[in-house]
Design a protein around this motif. Structure first.
Motif, PDB file in Angstrom:
ATOM      1  N   VAL A 170      19.157  10.065   1.945  1.00  0.00           N
ATOM      2  CA  VAL A 170      18.323   9.399   1.348  1.00  0.00           C
ATOM      3  C   VAL A 170      18.869   7.791   0.998  1.00  0.00           C
ATOM      4  CG1 VAL A 170      16.743   9.138  -0.545  1.00  0.00           C
ATOM      5  CG2 VAL A 170      17.243  11.412   0.264  1.00  0.00           C
ATOM      6  N   LYS A 171      18.171   6.899   1.530  1.00  0.00           N
ATOM      7  CA  LYS A 171      18.628   5.492   1.456  1.00  0.00           C
ATOM      8  C   LYS A 171      17.636   4.815   0.356  1.00  0.00           C
ATOM      9  CE  LYS A 171      21.599   6.093   4.629  1.00  0.00           C
ATOM     10  NZ  LYS A 171      23.074   5.945   4.489  1.00  0.00           N
ATOM     11  N   ALA A 172      16.527   5.210   0.061  1.00  0.00           N
ATOM     12  CA  ALA A 172      15.580   4.491  -0.681  1.00  0.00           C
ATOM     13  C   ALA A 172      14.656   5.485  -1.132  1.00  0.00           C
ATOM     14  CB  ALA A 172      14.990   3.332  -0.158  1.00  0.00           C
ATOM     15  N   ILE A 173      14.268   5.216  -2.670  1.00  0.00           N
ATOM     16  CA  ILE A 173      13.143   5.903  -3.117  1.00  0.00           C
ATOM     17  C   ILE A 173      11.572   5.275  -3.399  1.00  0.00           C
ATOM     18  CG2 ILE A 173      12.372   7.287  -5.292  1.00  0.00           C
ATOM     19  CD1 ILE A 173      15.071   7.182  -6.031  1.00  0.00           C
ATOM     20  N   VAL A 174      10.574   5.712  -3.055  1.00  0.00           N
ATOM     21  CA  VAL A 174       9.402   4.855  -2.675  1.00  0.00           C
ATOM     22  C   VAL A 174       8.356   5.584  -3.533  1.00  0.00           C
ATOM     23  CG1 VAL A 174       7.667   4.175  -0.920  1.00  0.00           C
ATOM     24  CG2 VAL A 174      10.127   3.860  -0.513  1.00  0.00           C
ATOM     25  N   SER A 175       7.921   5.078  -4.544  1.00  0.00           N
ATOM     26  CA  SER A 175       6.729   5.634  -5.107  1.00  0.00           C
ATOM     27  C   SER A 175       5.578   5.360  -4.519  1.00  0.00           C
ATOM     28  CB  SER A 175       6.683   5.204  -6.734  1.00  0.00           C
ATOM     29  OG  SER A 175       6.677   3.810  -6.773  1.00  0.00           O
ATOM     30  N   CYS A 176       4.656   6.516  -4.318  1.00  0.00           N
ATOM     31  CA  CYS A 176       3.491   6.273  -3.526  1.00  0.00           C
ATOM     32  C   CYS A 176       2.264   6.156  -4.445  1.00  0.00           C
ATOM     33  CB  CYS A 176       3.144   7.658  -2.581  1.00  0.00           C
ATOM     34  SG  CYS A 176       4.579   7.806  -1.307  1.00  0.00           S
ATOM     35  N   ARG A 177       1.305   5.303  -3.809  1.00  0.00           N
ATOM     36  CA  ARG A 177       0.013   5.155  -4.498  1.00  0.00           C
ATOM     37  C   ARG A 177      -1.017   4.804  -3.637  1.00  0.00           C
ATOM     38  NH1 ARG A 177      -2.483   0.825  -7.651  1.00  0.00           N
ATOM     39  NH2 ARG A 177      -0.510  -0.416  -7.493  1.00  0.00           N
ATOM     40  N   LEU A 178      -2.384   5.620  -3.526  1.00  0.00           N
ATOM     41  CA  LEU A 178      -3.228   5.270  -2.560  1.00  0.00           C
ATOM     42  C   LEU A 178      -3.949   4.131  -3.034  1.00  0.00           C
ATOM     43  CD1 LEU A 178      -4.453   8.863  -1.878  1.00  0.00           C
ATOM     44  CD2 LEU A 178      -3.341   7.664  -0.417  1.00  0.00           C
ATOM     45  N   SER A 179      -4.030   2.968  -2.010  1.00  0.00           N
ATOM     46  CA  SER A 179      -4.886   1.743  -2.406  1.00  0.00           C
ATOM     47  C   SER A 179      -5.990   1.664  -1.639  1.00  0.00           C
ATOM     48  CB  SER A 179      -3.783   0.586  -2.135  1.00  0.00           C
ATOM     49  OG  SER A 179      -3.804   0.369  -0.683  1.00  0.00           O
ATOM     50  N   GLY A 180      -6.256   2.291  -0.713  1.00  0.00           N
ATOM     51  CA  GLY A 180      -7.512   2.355   0.258  1.00  0.00           C
ATOM     52  C   GLY A 180      -7.759   1.094   1.069  1.00  0.00           C
ATOM     53  N   ALA A 181      -6.635   0.202   0.714  1.00  0.00           N
ATOM     54  CA  ALA A 181      -6.812  -1.282   1.456  1.00  0.00           C
ATOM     55  C   ALA A 181      -6.651  -1.192   2.816  1.00  0.00           C
ATOM     56  CB  ALA A 181      -5.857  -2.172   1.042  1.00  0.00           C
ATOM     57  N   ALA A 182      -6.827  -2.275   3.547  1.00  0.00           N
ATOM     58  CA  ALA A 182      -6.779  -2.056   5.163  1.00  0.00           C
ATOM     59  C   ALA A 182      -5.454  -1.978   5.616  1.00  0.00           C
ATOM     60  CB  ALA A 182      -7.431  -3.453   5.466  1.00  0.00           C
ATOM     61  N   ARG A 183      -4.507  -2.587   4.888  1.00  0.00           N
ATOM     62  CA  ARG A 183      -3.226  -2.629   5.075  1.00  0.00           C
ATOM     63  C   ARG A 183      -2.328  -2.062   3.893  1.00  0.00           C
ATOM     64  NH1 ARG A 183      -1.573  -5.639   9.506  1.00  0.00           N
ATOM     65  NH2 ARG A 183       0.377  -6.018   8.624  1.00  0.00           N
ATOM     66  N   SER A 184      -1.245  -1.409   4.626  1.00  0.00           N
ATOM     67  CA  SER A 184      -0.320  -0.878   3.498  1.00  0.00           C
ATOM     68  C   SER A 184       0.839  -1.693   3.139  1.00  0.00           C
ATOM     69  CB  SER A 184       0.338   0.533   3.985  1.00  0.00           C
ATOM     70  OG  SER A 184      -0.503   1.406   4.437  1.00  0.00           O
ATOM     71  N   VAL A 185       1.436  -1.709   2.185  1.00  0.00           N
ATOM     72  CA  VAL A 185       2.351  -2.646   1.619  1.00  0.00           C
ATOM     73  C   VAL A 185       3.512  -1.872   0.807  1.00  0.00           C
ATOM     74  CG1 VAL A 185       2.828  -4.595   0.087  1.00  0.00           C
ATOM     75  CG2 VAL A 185       0.763  -4.548   1.244  1.00  0.00           C
ATOM     76  N   ILE A 186       4.647  -2.126   1.236  1.00  0.00           N
ATOM     77  CA  ILE A 186       5.799  -1.657   0.295  1.00  0.00           C
ATOM     78  C   ILE A 186       6.586  -2.764  -0.173  1.00  0.00           C
ATOM     79  CG2 ILE A 186       8.064  -0.585   0.466  1.00  0.00           C
ATOM     80  CD1 ILE A 186       7.267   0.897   2.921  1.00  0.00           C
ATOM     81  N   ARG A 187       6.707  -2.802  -1.738  1.00  0.00           N
ATOM     82  CA  ARG A 187       7.324  -3.782  -2.377  1.00  0.00           C
ATOM     83  C   ARG A 187       8.283  -3.469  -3.309  1.00  0.00           C
ATOM     84  NH1 ARG A 187       1.799  -4.964  -5.606  1.00  0.00           N
ATOM     85  NH2 ARG A 187       1.762  -3.286  -7.134  1.00  0.00           N
ATOM     86  N   PRO A 188       9.078  -3.983  -3.816  1.00  0.00           N
ATOM     87  CA  PRO A 188      10.153  -3.705  -4.898  1.00  0.00           C
ATOM     88  C   PRO A 188       9.599  -3.092  -6.232  1.00  0.00           C
ATOM     89  CG  PRO A 188      10.836  -5.646  -4.051  1.00  0.00           C
ATOM     90  CD  PRO A 188       9.458  -5.394  -3.442  1.00  0.00           C
ATOM     91  N   ALA A 189      10.245  -2.194  -6.827  1.00  0.00           N
ATOM     92  CA  ALA A 189       9.575  -1.539  -8.012  1.00  0.00           C
ATOM     93  C   ALA A 189      10.939  -1.460  -9.017  1.00  0.00           C
ATOM     94  CB  ALA A 189       8.914  -0.148  -7.798  1.00  0.00           C
ATOM     95  N   SER A 190      10.583  -1.265 -10.257  1.00  0.00           N
ATOM     96  CA  SER A 190      11.454  -1.233 -11.348  1.00  0.00           C
ATOM     97  C   SER A 190      12.113   0.393 -11.438  1.00  0.00           C
ATOM     98  CB  SER A 190      10.926  -1.681 -12.598  1.00  0.00           C
ATOM     99  OG  SER A 190       9.961  -0.522 -12.885  1.00  0.00           O
ATOM    100  N   ARG A 191      13.202   0.400 -11.864  1.00  0.00           N
ATOM    101  CA  ARG A 191      13.534   1.729 -12.132  1.00  0.00           C
ATOM    102  C   ARG A 191      12.848   2.385 -13.032  1.00  0.00           C
ATOM    103  NH1 ARG A 191      18.471   2.282 -15.224  1.00  0.00           N
ATOM    104  NH2 ARG A 191      18.455   4.259 -14.639  1.00  0.00           N
ATOM    105  N   PHE A 192      12.137   1.918 -13.953  1.00  0.00           N
ATOM    106  CA  PHE A 192      11.260   2.727 -14.626  1.00  0.00           C
ATOM    107  C   PHE A 192      10.076   3.234 -13.927  1.00  0.00           C
ATOM    108  CE2 PHE A 192       7.519   2.541 -17.389  1.00  0.00           C
ATOM    109  CZ  PHE A 192       7.676   3.431 -18.422  1.00  0.00           C
ATOM    110  N   GLU A 193       9.647   2.398 -13.159  1.00  0.00           N
ATOM    111  CA  GLU A 193       8.393   3.090 -12.410  1.00  0.00           C
ATOM    112  C   GLU A 193       8.719   4.061 -11.499  1.00  0.00           C
ATOM    113  OE1 GLU A 193       5.635  -1.072 -11.828  1.00  0.00           O
ATOM    114  OE2 GLU A 193       7.666  -0.951 -10.564  1.00  0.00           O
ATOM    115  N   THR A 194       9.996   4.032 -11.042  1.00  0.00           N
ATOM    116  CA  THR A 194      10.520   5.301 -10.209  1.00  0.00           C
ATOM    117  C   THR A 194      10.778   6.432 -10.850  1.00  0.00           C
ATOM    118  OG1 THR A 194      11.579   3.431  -8.610  1.00  0.00           O
ATOM    119  CG2 THR A 194      12.261   5.768  -8.421  1.00  0.00           C
TER     120      THR A 194
END
Length: 358
Positions: free
Chosen positions: A277-301
């Motif tokens: 495991v090299k990273a944790i990614v918290s998922c959320r459905l946006s419904g947008a045309a394009r997907s985006v991965i952006r930095p998040a805080s430890r609290f959010e994770t």
């Protein structure tokens, strides 16, 4: 660390240990033992009859171990069915108070006495565990009455308690990866983890699970391991991945019921024994045309990992929180805003993984 073994005179501890002793005696008469290697954890499953085999074996078959296996990190679980095996029923009066928020559930997490228990009395399911002895009983009223979700993650509470005792973390998450790089997908139910996992393995990626994974420290790294060979799809995901849905074990499912699919059956060799495991990614459905991965805080994770894990596993909330905090402290944390096209989302995920390196 497992609780210290104690000779407890309390009614709950004595009761749990008496049930385990009775199950052991019943198993010794004509039972069967199988062993499963789940990362660093070994499960020694002792069936007192064949009734629960269709529930437990399909999702654990991937981990069945040849004899002998290491005894370190081993838990023993007796699987018994009252209606099918003739094992005694619970007494009318149990020495545990029902959960105040749910009169048909009882939860015990007593580290001092070394016992744990989770029940779903409306469906006749009990998990009783002596943590000091690393031994438990999976008791069901009748195998035929079990809900379909029990087929997806049987023994989950025992595996959770065994993981805690051996320094591992059992987390509500998925892990996908390739080329030696894995990414943990966190988030509550409905956040897109299963759909993204299905899209990822359709594109040739690997996984260690789409709902529950075991995570263990390995030097300065973290390794994920599969627990259950199962993937759950519903709604749009069933249409998008109709080939997978056609292989569901519950083809005659009720409306709104998730399709339960063996990953090995849907995509052979996609379920692998371990992924770093090299990273944790918290998922959320946006419904947008394009997907985006952006930095998040430890609290959010932590918020994406801990509450949903505790909701499913019911016990050791503080321990689960600390595990999620430790993981988020040692790994990069990001948020994945998943667009409307899972195939496009996998392309974005692959690009992100390429930046993480081997």
């Amino acid at each position: 660390m497992a609780p210290t073994a104690v000779e407890s005179g309390t009614a709950p501890a004595a009761f749990v240990r008496r049930v385990i002793k009775d199950a052991g005696a019943r198993w010794s008469e004509s039972g069967v033992e199988r062993r499963f290697r789940l990362g660093p954890l070994t499960l020694r499953l002792r069936s007192c009859g064949p009734a629960l085999d269709p529930v437990v074996l399909p999702v654990l078959r991937h981990a069945e171990a040849a004899w002998p296996v290491a005894e370190s990190g081993t838990i023993t679980v007796y699987a018994v069915s009252h209606a099918d095996d003739g094992f005694q029923a619970p007494p009318d009066e149990w020495p545990f108070a029902p959960d105040e928020a749910d009169a048909v559930a009882r939860i015990v997490w007593d580290r001092q006495a070394g016992i744990a228990l989770v029940s779903d009395e409306s469906r006749g399911i009990w998990h009783l565990h002596d943590m000091a002895a690393a031994t438990g009983v999976y008791w069901v009223r009748a195998a035929a009455d079990l809900p379909i979700w029990e087929y997806g993650s049987p023994l989950r509470h025992h595996l959770h308690w065994g993981a805690l005792a051996t320094g591992q973390a059992m987390l509500h998450s998925a892990v996908v990866g390739e080329n030696g790089v894995g990414v943990m997908l966190a988030g509550p139910g409905g956040s897109g983890k299963s759909t993204l996992t299905a899209a990822a393995i359709s594109a040739g990626m690997q996984t260690t699970g789409d709902d529950m994974v075991l995570v263990s420290p390995s030097g300065t790294n973290w390794l994920s391991h599969p627990l259950f060979d199962g993937m759950k799809l519903t709604g749009m995901a069933e249409s998008l991945f109709s080939g997978f849905a056609a292989k569901a074990s519950n083809r005659a499912r009720q409306p709104g019921e998730k399709a339960l699919i063996a990953i090995n059956a849907a995509m052979p060799e996609a379920l692998v024994p371990a992924l770093p495991v090299k990273a944790i990614v918290s998922c959320r459905l946006s419904g947008a045309a394009r997907s985006v991965i952006r930095p998040a805080s430890r609290f959010e994770t932590i918020r994406a990992l801990s509450p949903s894990t505790s909701k499913i596993l019911r016990t050791a909330h503080d321990e689960v929180f600390r595990q999620a905090a430790e993981l988020s402290r040692s790994l990069p944390c990001h948020e994945f805003l998943i667009g409307g096209d899972p195939t496009e989302a996998v392309t974005v995920l692959r690009g992100f993984m390429g930046e993480l390196g081997p």
